[in-house]
Write a protein that holds these residues in place. Structure first.
Motif, PDB file in Angstrom:
ATOM      1  N   ARG A  58      52.133   6.413  26.139  1.00 30.00           N
ATOM      2  CA  ARG A  58      52.954   6.826  27.281  1.00 30.00           C
ATOM      3  C   ARG A  58      53.091   5.701  28.296  1.00 30.00           C
ATOM      4  NH1 ARG A  58      50.061  11.648  26.333  1.00 30.00           N
ATOM      5  NH2 ARG A  58      48.516  11.120  27.948  1.00 30.00           N
ATOM      6  N   MET A  59      52.005   4.963  28.508  1.00 29.29           N
ATOM      7  CA  MET A  59      52.074   3.804  29.412  1.00 29.29           C
ATOM      8  C   MET A  59      53.041   2.749  28.869  1.00 29.29           C
ATOM      9  SD  MET A  59      48.093   3.286  30.427  1.00 29.29           S
ATOM     10  CE  MET A  59      47.097   4.610  31.115  1.00 29.29           C
ATOM     11  N   ALA A  60      52.997   2.510  27.566  1.00 30.90           N
ATOM     12  CA  ALA A  60      53.890   1.525  26.942  1.00 30.90           C
ATOM     13  C   ALA A  60      55.350   1.948  27.089  1.00 30.90           C
ATOM     14  CB  ALA A  60      53.529   1.357  25.468  1.00 30.90           C
ATOM     15  N   GLU A  61      55.606   3.241  26.944  1.00 28.65           N
ATOM     16  CA  GLU A  61      56.977   3.741  27.116  1.00 28.65           C
ATOM     17  C   GLU A  61      57.447   3.557  28.558  1.00 28.65           C
ATOM     18  OE1 GLU A  61      56.577   7.715  25.787  1.00 28.65           O
ATOM     19  OE2 GLU A  61      56.779   7.207  23.650  1.00 28.65           O
ATOM     20  N   GLY A  62      56.535   3.749  29.518  1.00 29.69           N
ATOM     21  CA  GLY A  62      56.874   3.496  30.919  1.00 29.69           C
ATOM     22  C   GLY A  62      57.223   2.034  31.153  1.00 29.69           C
ATOM     23  N   ILE A  63      56.495   1.141  30.488  1.00 35.41           N
ATOM     24  CA  ILE A  63      56.797  -0.298  30.589  1.00 35.41           C
ATOM     25  C   ILE A  63      58.171  -0.589  29.984  1.00 35.41           C
ATOM     26  CG2 ILE A  63      56.108  -2.600  29.818  1.00 35.41           C
ATOM     27  CD1 ILE A  63      53.195  -1.600  29.947  1.00 35.41           C
ATOM     28  N   ASP A  64      58.479   0.042  28.857  1.00 34.68           N
ATOM     29  CA  ASP A  64      59.799  -0.140  28.235  1.00 34.68           C
ATOM     30  C   ASP A  64      60.913   0.246  29.197  1.00 34.68           C
ATOM     31  OD1 ASP A  64      58.551  -0.972  25.935  1.00 34.68           O
ATOM     32  OD2 ASP A  64      58.706   0.971  24.913  1.00 34.68           O
ATOM     33  N   ASP A  65      60.725   1.361  29.892  1.00 35.67           N
ATOM     34  CA  ASP A  65      61.736   1.811  30.854  1.00 35.67           C
ATOM     35  C   ASP A  65      61.878   0.809  31.999  1.00 35.67           C
ATOM     36  OD1 ASP A  65      62.147   4.073  29.356  1.00 35.67           O
ATOM     37  OD2 ASP A  65      60.801   5.335  30.544  1.00 35.67           O
ATOM     38  N   ALA A  66      60.753   0.270  32.471  1.00 31.98           N
ATOM     39  CA  ALA A  66      60.790  -0.711  33.563  1.00 31.98           C
ATOM     40  C   ALA A  66      61.514  -1.980  33.121  1.00 31.98           C
ATOM     41  CB  ALA A  66      59.374  -1.040  34.022  1.00 31.98           C
ATOM     42  N   VAL A  67      61.288  -2.388  31.872  1.00 31.73           N
ATOM     43  CA  VAL A  67      61.950  -3.587  31.332  1.00 31.73           C
ATOM     44  C   VAL A  67      63.461  -3.347  31.238  1.00 31.73           C
ATOM     45  CG1 VAL A  67      62.254  -4.993  29.262  1.00 31.73           C
ATOM     46  CG2 VAL A  67      59.953  -4.496  30.112  1.00 31.73           C
ATOM     47  N   LYS A  68      63.862  -2.181  30.724  1.00 32.17           N
ATOM     48  CA  LYS A  68      65.290  -1.875  30.607  1.00 32.17           C
ATOM     49  C   LYS A  68      65.965  -1.872  31.982  1.00 32.17           C
ATOM     50  CE  LYS A  68      64.910   0.922  26.399  1.00 32.17           C
ATOM     51  NZ  LYS A  68      65.011   2.295  25.834  1.00 32.17           N
ATOM     52  N   LYS A  69      65.289  -1.297  32.948  1.00 30.94           N
ATOM     53  CA  LYS A  69      65.834  -1.257  34.307  1.00 30.94           C
ATOM     54  C   LYS A  69      65.986  -2.660  34.880  1.00 30.94           C
ATOM     55  CE  LYS A  69      64.995   0.692  38.905  1.00 30.94           C
ATOM     56  NZ  LYS A  69      64.064   1.454  39.757  1.00 30.94           N
ATOM     57  N   SER A  70      64.994  -3.504  34.644  1.00 31.94           N
ATOM     58  CA  SER A  70      65.052  -4.878  35.168  1.00 31.94           C
ATOM     59  C   SER A  70      66.192  -5.655  34.539  1.00 31.94           C
ATOM     60  CB  SER A  70      63.726  -5.589  34.897  1.00 31.94           C
ATOM     61  OG  SER A  70      62.676  -4.988  35.622  1.00 31.94           O
ATOM     62  N   VAL A  71      66.374  -5.499  33.227  1.00 30.81           N
ATOM     63  CA  VAL A  71      67.458  -6.202  32.541  1.00 30.81           C
ATOM     64  C   VAL A  71      68.807  -5.702  33.047  1.00 30.81           C
ATOM     65  CG1 VAL A  71      68.568  -6.567  30.297  1.00 30.81           C
ATOM     66  CG2 VAL A  71      66.069  -6.694  30.500  1.00 30.81           C
ATOM     67  N   LYS A  72      68.901  -4.394  33.271  1.00 28.21           N
ATOM     68  CA  LYS A  72      70.150  -3.829  33.788  1.00 28.21           C
ATOM     69  C   LYS A  72      70.468  -4.363  35.177  1.00 28.21           C
ATOM     70  CE  LYS A  72      72.445   0.610  34.550  1.00 28.21           C
ATOM     71  NZ  LYS A  72      72.305   2.083  34.493  1.00 28.21           N
ATOM     72  N   GLU A  73      69.454  -4.625  35.982  1.00 26.83           N
ATOM     73  CA  GLU A  73      69.663  -5.125  37.348  1.00 26.83           C
ATOM     74  C   GLU A  73      69.903  -6.624  37.398  1.00 26.83           C
ATOM     75  OE1 GLU A  73      66.314  -3.862  39.610  1.00 26.83           O
ATOM     76  OE2 GLU A  73      66.944  -1.759  39.690  1.00 26.83           O
ATOM     77  N   GLY A  74      69.789  -7.291  36.251  1.00 27.16           N
ATOM     78  CA  GLY A  74      70.125  -8.718  36.231  1.00 27.16           C
ATOM     79  C   GLY A  74      69.068  -9.648  35.669  1.00 27.16           C
ATOM     80  N   ALA A  75      67.881  -9.151  35.382  1.00 27.40           N
ATOM     81  CA  ALA A  75      66.833 -10.013  34.822  1.00 27.40           C
ATOM     82  C   ALA A  75      67.216 -10.451  33.415  1.00 27.40           C
ATOM     83  CB  ALA A  75      65.492  -9.281  34.809  1.00 27.40           C
ATOM     84  N   GLN A  76      66.846 -11.686  33.059  1.00 23.92           N
ATOM     85  CA  GLN A  76      67.129 -12.199  31.727  1.00 23.92           C
ATOM     86  C   GLN A  76      66.141 -11.622  30.716  1.00 23.92           C
ATOM     87  OE1 GLN A  76      69.755 -14.215  30.945  1.00 23.92           O
ATOM     88  NE2 GLN A  76      70.392 -13.959  33.079  1.00 23.92           N
ATOM     89  N   LYS A  77      66.658 -11.198  29.574  1.00 20.44           N
ATOM     90  CA  LYS A  77      65.811 -10.607  28.537  1.00 20.44           C
ATOM     91  C   LYS A  77      64.751 -11.586  28.059  1.00 20.44           C
ATOM     92  CE  LYS A  77      64.865  -7.428  25.370  1.00 20.44           C
ATOM     93  NZ  LYS A  77      64.279  -6.115  25.720  1.00 20.44           N
ATOM     94  N   VAL A  78      65.086 -12.890  28.122  1.00 19.43           N
ATOM     95  CA  VAL A  78      64.151 -13.912  27.612  1.00 19.43           C
ATOM     96  C   VAL A  78      63.226 -14.437  28.702  1.00 19.43           C
ATOM     97  CG1 VAL A  78      65.719 -14.617  25.771  1.00 19.43           C
ATOM     98  CG2 VAL A  78      65.891 -15.719  28.028  1.00 19.43           C
TER      99      VAL A  78
END
Length: 398
Positions: free
Chosen positions: A322-342
């Motif tokens: 569940r913690m890992a899934e929360g991290i996945d959501d945070a990563v997706k949100k960051s990429v959507k806001e402009g963070a580079q995937k790499v």
């Protein structure tokens, strides 16, 4: 014509032509003179009408002449009145520059759209005598002043003088350190007044003004960088909005400078653009940092649960996932806001999520092994009891 008797004989340009033609082509008449002509013709037409001559050709011409004189009187009054207002503004031109530069008062309305005002009141082509008069009502409601009429010339001269003065004043203000917004306001005033047409003085001052504007933009960009650095120093939370706003403000200043005539390749603007780009990159980096911080907090939380479980204990299966899934959501949100995937922070967050899933996998195996061993022990204990019970039965039989 009786009206001629009361018109001053020394009035220029009114000696040879009929009143109708004189009114259209005269470039030196005044509101007072036109009002006098209107009153005289109206009086004479009234006398003619009383005597039964309302439909006489001369009376009909008089009616048309009244319409023309009244139309010109309206035009001359409007242009003369605007000229008086602009003259008053010219008399306090230095105060106006100071007020507009410091934004303590809006630019005088009489200066705005001055070129458009002149164009509106001057006859297309410059000579109303040459206009088509077949539709007299339309002509009488649309003709303008001669191109060289004295009130038009006066207004044009005031506009030219004001434009030259604003060019020099804007350059002086720019060199004295006036901020970009103040310079823009002065240039906008000049642009609105002249309709975008630059006077020779403005053309000559343009390069120096552009240099001053570009320098001010660079100063502003450096101030925004310092402001962002200060915001970062005061908080441990990633200052995403600070970097985003500072970058946006710097880019807006650069855009305004270019609209005002600065070259995009100007050294100062190029340096300011570098700072804006750095702020944009930093904004995206901070967005990625938020995901990384979230991931690290989840890892610390899981470590705490391991500590609570103690040696040999097993943390609740599924918690780490569940913690890992929360991290996945945070990563997706960051990429959507402009963070580079790499970005390294995003990759680190993903590695933490991967590690938490691995931990959960190990716990599942350990839990299953523990349950299997418990079952085997229970089965062995049950079998031992059963064997002992059988031996007791044999003893009873013996």
């Amino acid at each position: 014509w009786q009206a001629k008797k009361r018109i001053p004989k020394n009035a220029p340009g009114v000696e040879d032509l009929p009143v109708f033609a004189k009114t259209l082509c005269n470039v030196e008449d005044t509101p007072e003179l036109l009002q006098l002509v209107t009153d005289e013709i109206t009086d004479q037409y009234g006398l003619s009408k009383e005597c039964g001559g309302a439909r006489h050709p001369t009376a009909l011409i008089a009616m048309r002449t009244i319409d023309v004189v009244e139309r010109k009187l309206e035009l001359v009054r409007a242009v003369s009145s605007r000229g008086d207002l602009v003259q008053a503004a010219w008399d306090r031109r230095r105060e106006i520059v100071k007020e507009v530069a410091q934004n303590t008062r809006e630019a005088p309305q009489e200066l705005l759209g001055l070129a458009a005002f002149i164009k509106k009141y001057v006859h297309p082509g410059g000579d109303p005598m040459e206009a088509d008069k077949s539709d007299f009502l339309s002509f009488c409601s649309s003709f303008g002043l001669p191109q060289k009429h004295q009130c038009v010339a006066r207004l044009r001269n005031l506009m030219a003088d004001f434009s030259d003065f604003l060019a020099v004043a804007t350059l002086e203000q720019a060199n004295s350190g006036l901020d970009v917004d103040g310079i823009m306001r002065l240039l906008e005033l000049c642009k609105s007044m002249t309709g975008g047409k630059k006077s020779p003085a403005m053309e000559e001052a343009s390069k120096a003004i552009c240099d001053a504007i570009a320098d001010q933009v660079l100063v502003f960009a450096k101030e925004m960088k310092k402001k962002d650095d200060f915001a970062v120093s005061r908080s441990e939370v990633p200052q995403v909005e600070s970097a985003r706003k500072c970058a946006k403000d710097v880019n807006a200043q650069i855009k305004e400078a270019i609209l005002m005539g600065c070259e995009t390749s100007h050294p100062a603007l190029s340096e300011a653009k570098v700072l804006a780009t750095e702020l944009e990159v930093e904004c995206k980096s901070r967005i990625a940092l938020k995901a990384q911080i979230h991931a690290k907090l989840q890892l610390v939380r899981d470590d705490k649960e391991v500590e609570i479980a103690g040696e040999g204990g097993i943390v609740e299966v599924g918690s780490a996932t569940r913690m890992a899934e929360g991290i996945d959501d945070a990563v997706k949100k960051s990429v959507k806001e402009g963070a580079q995937k790499v970005h390294e922070f995003i990759q680190e967050a993903e590695e933490i999520a991967k590690e938490l899933r691995q931990r959960d996998g190990e716990r599942k195996r350990m839990k299953a092994r523990q349950e299997r061993m418990a079952k085997q022990a229970a089965d062995a204990k049950k079998g031992k009891k059963k064997k002992k019970g059988g031996e007791d039965e044999e003893d009873d039989e013996d």
